[in-house]
Motif scaffolding. Structure first.
Motif, PDB file in Angstrom:
ATOM      1  N   ALA A 289       7.564  -3.138  10.811  1.00 56.45           N
ATOM      2  CA  ALA A 289       7.557  -3.440   9.378  1.00 56.45           C
ATOM      3  C   ALA A 289       8.884  -4.010   8.895  1.00 56.45           C
ATOM      4  O   ALA A 289       8.970  -4.507   7.773  1.00 56.45           O
ATOM      5  CB  ALA A 289       7.222  -2.176   8.579  1.00 56.45           C
ATOM      6  N   GLU A 294       4.566  -7.576   5.758  1.00 54.83           N
ATOM      7  CA  GLU A 294       3.565  -6.516   5.910  1.00 54.83           C
ATOM      8  C   GLU A 294       4.291  -5.181   6.071  1.00 54.83           C
ATOM      9  O   GLU A 294       4.489  -4.682   7.179  1.00 54.83           O
ATOM     10  CB  GLU A 294       2.671  -6.801   7.117  1.00 54.83           C
ATOM     11  CG  GLU A 294       1.886  -8.094   6.986  1.00 54.83           C
ATOM     12  CD  GLU A 294       1.027  -8.350   8.211  1.00 54.83           C
ATOM     13  OE1 GLU A 294       1.017  -7.494   9.119  1.00 54.83           O
ATOM     14  OE2 GLU A 294       0.382  -9.400   8.261  1.00 54.83           O
ATOM     15  N   ASN A 295       4.706  -4.615   4.948  1.00 54.51           N
ATOM     16  CA  ASN A 295       5.550  -3.424   4.994  1.00 54.51           C
ATOM     17  C   ASN A 295       4.817  -2.138   4.667  1.00 54.51           C
ATOM     18  O   ASN A 295       5.444  -1.106   4.422  1.00 54.51           O
ATOM     19  CB  ASN A 295       6.745  -3.581   4.046  1.00 54.51           C
ATOM     20  CG  ASN A 295       6.326  -4.085   2.684  1.00 54.51           C
ATOM     21  OD1 ASN A 295       5.162  -3.986   2.304  1.00 54.51           O
ATOM     22  ND2 ASN A 295       7.267  -4.651   1.946  1.00 54.51           N
ATOM     23  N   VAL A 296       3.498  -2.164   4.639  1.00 51.48           N
ATOM     24  CA  VAL A 296       2.705  -0.946   4.484  1.00 51.48           C
ATOM     25  C   VAL A 296       2.092  -0.624   5.837  1.00 51.48           C
ATOM     26  O   VAL A 296       1.399  -1.458   6.430  1.00 51.48           O
ATOM     27  CB  VAL A 296       1.611  -1.100   3.412  1.00 51.48           C
ATOM     28  CG1 VAL A 296       0.739   0.147   3.361  1.00 51.48           C
ATOM     29  CG2 VAL A 296       2.248  -1.346   2.045  1.00 51.48           C
ATOM     30  N   ARG A 297       2.367   0.592   6.330  1.00 49.09           N
ATOM     31  CA  ARG A 297       1.935   0.956   7.667  1.00 49.09           C
ATOM     32  C   ARG A 297       1.130   2.252   7.641  1.00 49.09           C
ATOM     33  O   ARG A 297       1.473   3.186   6.912  1.00 49.09           O
ATOM     34  CB  ARG A 297       3.146   1.140   8.583  1.00 49.09           C
ATOM     35  CG  ARG A 297       3.823  -0.171   8.957  1.00 49.09           C
ATOM     36  CD  ARG A 297       2.938  -0.979   9.889  1.00 49.09           C
ATOM     37  NE  ARG A 297       3.583  -2.171  10.389  1.00 49.09           N
ATOM     38  CZ  ARG A 297       3.501  -3.351   9.829  1.00 49.09           C
ATOM     39  NH1 ARG A 297       2.807  -3.498   8.720  1.00 49.09           N
ATOM     40  NH2 ARG A 297       4.109  -4.389  10.362  1.00 49.09           N
ATOM     41  N   TYR A 307      -0.833   6.170   4.370  1.00 44.69           N
ATOM     42  CA  TYR A 307      -0.173   4.863   4.338  1.00 44.69           C
ATOM     43  C   TYR A 307       1.219   5.008   3.729  1.00 44.69           C
ATOM     44  O   TYR A 307       1.401   5.710   2.730  1.00 44.69           O
ATOM     45  CB  TYR A 307      -1.006   3.868   3.528  1.00 44.69           C
ATOM     46  CG  TYR A 307      -2.340   3.564   4.169  1.00 44.69           C
ATOM     47  CD1 TYR A 307      -2.478   2.498   5.053  1.00 44.69           C
ATOM     48  CD2 TYR A 307      -3.458   4.342   3.907  1.00 44.69           C
ATOM     49  CE1 TYR A 307      -3.691   2.216   5.654  1.00 44.69           C
ATOM     50  CE2 TYR A 307      -4.681   4.074   4.494  1.00 44.69           C
ATOM     51  CZ  TYR A 307      -4.788   3.010   5.365  1.00 44.69           C
ATOM     52  OH  TYR A 307      -5.986   2.735   5.962  1.00 44.69           O
ATOM     53  N   TYR A 308       2.187   4.330   4.349  1.00 42.44           N
ATOM     54  CA  TYR A 308       3.576   4.416   3.908  1.00 42.44           C
ATOM     55  C   TYR A 308       4.161   3.017   3.747  1.00 42.44           C
ATOM     56  O   TYR A 308       3.924   2.122   4.582  1.00 42.44           O
ATOM     57  CB  TYR A 308       4.417   5.205   4.919  1.00 42.44           C
ATOM     58  CG  TYR A 308       4.070   6.681   4.939  1.00 42.44           C
ATOM     59  CD1 TYR A 308       4.768   7.592   4.159  1.00 42.44           C
ATOM     60  CD2 TYR A 308       3.017   7.153   5.716  1.00 42.44           C
ATOM     61  CE1 TYR A 308       4.443   8.929   4.166  1.00 42.44           C
ATOM     62  CE2 TYR A 308       2.676   8.491   5.725  1.00 42.44           C
ATOM     63  CZ  TYR A 308       3.403   9.380   4.951  1.00 42.44           C
ATOM     64  OH  TYR A 308       3.070  10.704   4.937  1.00 42.44           O
ATOM     65  N   HIS A 309       4.918   2.876   2.664  1.00 43.36           N
ATOM     66  CA  HIS A 309       5.607   1.610   2.387  1.00 43.36           C
ATOM     67  C   HIS A 309       7.027   1.717   2.923  1.00 43.36           C
ATOM     68  O   HIS A 309       7.763   2.654   2.595  1.00 43.36           O
ATOM     69  CB  HIS A 309       5.632   1.343   0.881  1.00 43.36           C
ATOM     70  CG  HIS A 309       6.370   0.097   0.506  1.00 43.36           C
ATOM     71  ND1 HIS A 309       7.727   0.088   0.223  1.00 43.36           N
ATOM     72  CD2 HIS A 309       5.952  -1.188   0.391  1.00 43.36           C
ATOM     73  CE1 HIS A 309       8.097  -1.140  -0.068  1.00 43.36           C
ATOM     74  NE2 HIS A 309       7.055  -1.929   0.031  1.00 43.36           N
ATOM     75  N   SER A 311      10.619   0.251   2.963  1.00 42.05           N
ATOM     76  CA  SER A 311      11.553  -0.633   2.282  1.00 42.05           C
ATOM     77  C   SER A 311      12.888  -0.610   3.021  1.00 42.05           C
ATOM     78  O   SER A 311      13.350   0.441   3.468  1.00 42.05           O
ATOM     79  CB  SER A 311      11.751  -0.206   0.817  1.00 42.05           C
ATOM     80  OG  SER A 311      12.251   1.110   0.735  1.00 42.05           O
ATOM     81  N   VAL A 331       2.346   5.862   0.010  1.00 42.22           N
ATOM     82  CA  VAL A 331       1.564   5.074  -0.955  1.00 42.22           C
ATOM     83  C   VAL A 331       0.077   5.190  -0.623  1.00 42.22           C
ATOM     84  O   VAL A 331      -0.696   4.256  -0.865  1.00 42.22           O
ATOM     85  CB  VAL A 331       2.009   3.599  -0.957  1.00 42.22           C
ATOM     86  CG1 VAL A 331       3.414   3.461  -1.505  1.00 42.22           C
ATOM     87  CG2 VAL A 331       1.907   2.993   0.446  1.00 42.22           C
ATOM     88  N   GLU A 335      -2.798   2.723  -1.822  1.00 38.98           N
ATOM     89  CA  GLU A 335      -3.419   1.869  -0.817  1.00 38.98           C
ATOM     90  C   GLU A 335      -4.926   2.110  -0.765  1.00 38.98           C
ATOM     91  O   GLU A 335      -5.714   1.166  -0.619  1.00 38.98           O
ATOM     92  CB  GLU A 335      -2.787   2.145   0.544  1.00 38.98           C
ATOM     93  CG  GLU A 335      -3.193   1.174   1.635  1.00 38.98           C
ATOM     94  CD  GLU A 335      -2.706  -0.239   1.415  1.00 38.98           C
ATOM     95  OE1 GLU A 335      -3.220  -1.156   2.080  1.00 38.98           O
ATOM     96  OE2 GLU A 335      -1.817  -0.436   0.548  1.00 38.98           O
TER      97      GLU A 335
END
Length: 572
Positions: A289, A294-297, A307-309, A311, A331, A335
């Motif tokens: 990420a 595409e930074n939501v995994r 789901y995690y964002h 940053s 998140v 999500e």
């Protein structure tokens, strides 16, 4: 008087003065760097520790150089004041650095002030009670004011070390929580304890000056924090500031620190080798990420997909760049809402297509036939044929509307699930379909959690699909997939051509004239609502095999199962 000392004594004196002088200069020189700590309270505590430690060491220099007498006593008392004051600065730093609020609470501040003033009162009233120290001129190892420490000094020193130990435990807990290397902390703390050995030797041996050597140890710790291990302490503090998982990277994306939230989320960080390795090696999902849009995994947490964002931001201390900071924010709700909104929009588009196309065709037929019936008159035989055709078109519309409503219901998110036994649901589903001469064989009795009614609807549609497309007397088999990942429904019919397998779950896809084409679409909607996946392949020996994956099994012996209803459901 100092000039009359023998050469060896002067050399020893020079060594003492040099040691404490270097400690004082190093403390004062480290103050500008300490001001670069981001947190104001941490910065204030560390600067205070450096100032007081430097003053303490400078007072020792004055004490050593002053002739025995009132001036030396004054320097000694100044050292007592600044020395015990460092405990307050030390605890202030440790509390602020570890994210505690002890240093801000009025009760603790008043208590600390009371203890400080009490100890100072005992020290400055020593001429009255004589419990803290006595003085006399000493000539070994050089001419100086000899100070003999009494019971009051040792009690005060014991209290000081006890309070210092509290701060050490605060720091140790901080480093342990983030999984950081505690060796730098152990080295620094070790230097603060070594002067105690010199204190004891000074009390026992005549060639060692009986004085407090703690300024040397405290100076090493304070200067070490601001110089040698500044980056490590800064990274560890920042890593524990946030409730969100935080991972600190260097410029080569190697892990240098992380907080307890990150360790709980990613157990692989608990490995002692995680520090110093590239994040993409330890946490491939998070590493992918970085530097992408595409930074939501997705991350599996206790058997649940969340789901995690991720940053990425610069990690700096003042104007100095130390690396990068990964903040990982949960998140999941956002999500899931976004995903569900997309699904709803897609379903609305499909429903609009059904209304505009599939329903319009039979509606046009019904309208056209009614117009023809009106033209020929109610008594004409042809009118009856037109009315029959209109009736069939209206029945077709009713079927389409029923299936569209079923799609709307079955595609909704599932709020509650309960334990179900696959064999029970299969038997209930088989009872309500028109199976004719077809047979059902259940080769699995796995248990899992699901919405029982929707699962029954899914199985009804799969069974009905096999009966309608498999030919007379088709055999249907239900079993569990290898690895316990789900279950399958297979038949020994003609199967589904490979080129059609991607289309069978689409709205309106059918190979029989009186079908609506929504049966397998409903299967797909129900599976997706459960976070399952459904696909079709060849069965062993020929036929179609539908596989439902992503089903998490449970222990059937410890679960309680409710009876499965057998009310017929609307299906294709």
């Amino acid at each position: 008087m100092i000039a009359q000392s023998p050469l060896p004594g002067r050399v020893v004196l020079a060594f003492y003065v040099l040691a404490f002088g270097i400690a004082a200069v190093a403390c004062f020189a480290a103050i500008p760097r300490a001001r670069r700590f981001d947190d104001p309270d941490t910065r204030r505590g560390l600067v205070g520790l450096l100032v007081l430690s430097g003053g303490w060491a400078a007072a020792h220099v004055g004490f050593l150089l002053a002739p025995p007498g009132p001036i030396a006593v004054a320097f000694y008392l100044a050292g007592l004041v600044s020395g015990f004051s460092t405990i307050g600065a030390w605890l202030y730093f440790c509390s602020a650095y570890t994210g505690r609020s002890l240093h801000r609470q009025p009760l603790y501040r008043r208590l600390a002030l009371g203890v400080y003033l009490g100890v100072m009162l005992v020290k400055f009233t020593n001429p009255i009670h004589g419990l803290y120290f006595t003085t006399e001129a000493a000539t070994r190892p050089f001419v100086h004011l000899g100070v003999q420490h009494l019971i009051g000094h040792w009690i005060a020193m014991g209290l000081a070390y006890a309070l210092a130990t509290v701060g050490i435990f605060m720091l140790l807990e901080q480093f342990t929580q983030v999984g950081a290397d505690t060796r730098p902390l152990a080295v620094l703390v070790g230097f603060t304890a070594l002067p105690l050995v010199l204190d004891v030797l000074g009390y026992l041996l005549p060639f060692v000056v009986d004085m407090t050597y703690e300024p040397l140890g405290v100076a090493v710790f304070a200067v070490g924090v601001t110089s040698i291990f500044f980056d490590r302490f800064q990274a560890t503090r920042i890593a524990t500031e946030s409730d969100d998982p935080v991972i600190v990277l260097d410029d080569d994306d190697r892990i240098t620190d992380y907080n307890v939230s990150a360790r709980r989320l990613f157990p692989s960080l608990s490995d002692s080798t995680a520090i110093g390795r590239e994040v993409s090696e330890v946490l491939p999902t998070i590493g992918d990420a970085i530097d992408t849009d595409e930074n939501v995994r997705p991350v599996e947490v206790d058997g649940e997909r969340r789901y995690y964002h991720v940053s990425v931001g610069p990690f700096t201390a003042g104007s100095r760049h130390l690396g990068r900071l990964l903040t990982i924010t949960d998140v999941t709700d956002r999500e899931r809402y976004r995903t569900e909104l997309e699904r709803q929009n897609e379903r609305l588009d499909r429903f609009a297509s059904v209304v505009s196309h599939d329903l319009r065709n039979p509606l046009n037929v019904a309208q056209g036939r009614l117009d023809l019936a009106l033209e020929v008159g109610p008594d004409d035989a042809e009118a009856f044929e037109h009315l029959e055709a209109a009736d069939r078109a209206l029945d077709r519309m009713e079927e389409l509307i029923a299936d569209v409503l079923t799609l709307a219901r079955q595609g909704q998110p599932i709020d509650e699930t309960e334990p179900v036994r696959l064999s029970d649901v299969c038997e209930a589903a088989w009872e309500v379909i028109d199976a004719g001469d077809s047979t059902l064989s259940i080769e699995s009795d796995v248990a899992f959690t699901a919405d029982p009614e929707r699962l029954r609807q899914l199985l009804e549609n799969l069974f009905r699909n096999s009966v309608e497309h498999g030919g007379e007397g088709v055999s249907v088999t239900v079993g569990d997939l290898d690895g316990g990942e789900g279950f399958y429904v297979a038949d020994d019919g003609p199967g589904i051509p490979e080129e059609d397998r991607e289309d069978v779950f689409e709205y309106g896809h059918t190979t029989i004239t009186d079908g609506t084409g929504f049966g397998l679409a409903i299967v797909s909607e129900i599976a997706e609502a459960h976070d399952w996946g459904v696909s079709v392949t060849d069965a062993e020996g020929g036929g179609a095999r539908f596989e439902v994956r992503g089903v998490r099994t449970i222990d059937a012996e410890s679960a309680e199962f409710e009876p499965i209803g057998t009310e017929p459901a609307n299906a294709d």
